[in-house]
Every structure is written in C-alpha cells, then in structure tokens.
Scaffold this motif. Sequence first.
Motif, PDB file in Angstrom:
ATOM      1  N   PHE A 131       0.847  -1.187   0.000  1.00 39.24           N
ATOM      2  CA  PHE A 131       0.000   0.000   0.000  1.00 39.24           C
ATOM      3  C   PHE A 131       0.883   1.238   0.000  1.00 39.24           C
ATOM      4  CE2 PHE A 131      -2.642  -3.270   1.969  1.00 39.24           C
ATOM      5  CZ  PHE A 131      -3.826  -3.130   1.257  1.00 39.24           C
ATOM      6  N   HIS A 139      -7.435   2.655   0.317  1.00 39.52           N
ATOM      7  CA  HIS A 139      -6.660   1.480   0.700  1.00 39.52           C
ATOM      8  C   HIS A 139      -7.470   0.571   1.628  1.00 39.52           C
ATOM      9  CE1 HIS A 139      -3.231   2.822  -1.366  1.00 39.52           C
ATOM     10  NE2 HIS A 139      -2.574   3.437  -0.398  1.00 39.52           N
ATOM     11  N   GLY A 149       3.615  -1.299   3.672  1.00 40.13           N
ATOM     12  CA  GLY A 149       2.889  -0.040   3.732  1.00 40.13           C
ATOM     13  C   GLY A 149       3.814   1.120   4.013  1.00 40.13           C
ATOM     14  N   GLY A 172      -0.642   4.462   4.148  1.00 43.50           N
ATOM     15  CA  GLY A 172      -0.797   3.086   3.701  1.00 43.50           C
ATOM     16  C   GLY A 172      -0.262   2.086   4.709  1.00 43.50           C
ATOM     17  N   ALA A 211      -2.020  -1.282   6.162  1.00 41.08           N
ATOM     18  CA  ALA A 211      -1.250  -2.532   6.119  1.00 41.08           C
ATOM     19  C   ALA A 211      -1.186  -3.179   7.498  1.00 41.08           C
ATOM     20  CB  ALA A 211       0.155  -2.239   5.591  1.00 41.08           C
TER      21      ALA A 211
END
Length: 226
Positions: free
Chosen positions: A6, A16, A37, A41, A45
Amino acid sequence: MSSLAFGGAFFAWPYHAGVAAYVQAHGGLRDGARVYGTSSGAVVATMLACGIPIATTGLELGLRAGRDGLAGRRTPFFRPTAFLAPHIAEMDRALPPDAHERADGRLFITIRQLPRLRQRAVGEFPTRAALLDLLAAAVAVPGLTVPLVHRSPQYGACLDGGPGVPDDDRPGSHTTRVGVFTRGAYHLRPSVPITRALLLGVPADARRRELYALGFADAVRYRGWR
C-alpha cells in the motif's frame, strides 16, 4: 493472494481500506504472504496484518481519529501533536495484545531515517510498543503529525516513508501494488481519479466512506489477484 503493498495516500487512506477489506472478505492473505505499507498506507497494512476487521472496526477508528484530531478546526496542519495523538490512541485500542507477533516478518513498514533520508522497510517488531512507534514514524510529516521529526528509540530521527513502497523481493513472489495516484507503478488504483482536495485535506466522513466503497469496488473488478 499475493503479497500486497500500500503506497502513500495522505488523507485518501480509505481507498486502501476498501481494498484491504475486500482482501479480508475473501479469506485474507495466504500463508507466507507479506503486506507492505508506507505513510498512511502503513496504517491500513498494519490493520490487515494484525487482523483488525477493517469493514467494521478499521474504517470507523480512522474516521473517529480524524474528527478528534481536527477538534472542530478546518485544517489538520500546525497542531501536529494534537492531530496525531488520537490516531495512535485508536490504533493502540484496536490492536490485539499479540499484534507485534502477528506482524513480525509479515508486515513491513517503510520509514526514512535522517540525516540521509534513507528509506528502510522494517519487518521486525520485538514489542507491541515498537510496532506503534514504527507507525508513528511512518506518518511523520512535519507540521502535520510531528513538529519536525519523529524520534524513535530504535531508529533515531525519522520521517514519513514517502509515496513509494518496496516489493516482496523473495524469489518467485508477486506483489500487488495499490496506490491512489494516477501515476506510479501500481497494479490497482482508483477507477475514478481522487481530487487534490481529498488527498490533502480531511474530507467529511461521507466522502471518506465513498473512497472506501471505491477501493472495495475496484478490488472486486481487479483481475490480477493471485
């Protein structure tokens, strides 16, 4: 499914979250798969790697943290400590007691270490506190979440990991890269371009839920899952 990465998403992280919720709804990651990540993100993650139900818990905790961090103001900038604190507190409440054990070797959080701003993907979490510390480092944006830098007990002065995130480099592995920008080496990206206002501001909850729904719908349509 293959490993997932991500990318940085600023405030468009619900996209996401929608993709990650699709993954959870379809059995989650396969044994041995990794999740990477960077920036916001990395938060999604972490939810995925540690088993936080994103559709029912993860999305809602992110929305609450955003509201609490704003505290009625129009912009999140220039009050970094106040804005970050509820985000870390929400993750601390949601993460299971053994989150660091679930994440160790499976989750990789990208940070940048000063003074050279060297990007580093960290996949070892000796304690739950160390995992939360790495999350704070991954989203360390001066003026937004930190005054200048995040000071990690283990990794020193750190900043946000940046938009890019590494692939799973093990032989024979495949990484599905998820991003919110129109440019970049992503396999899965928004079918409807995300505006600058949604990326750089904290959208109203209704707009963030729309981003979440878009991420889930794009994941349904994506044909590259392995």
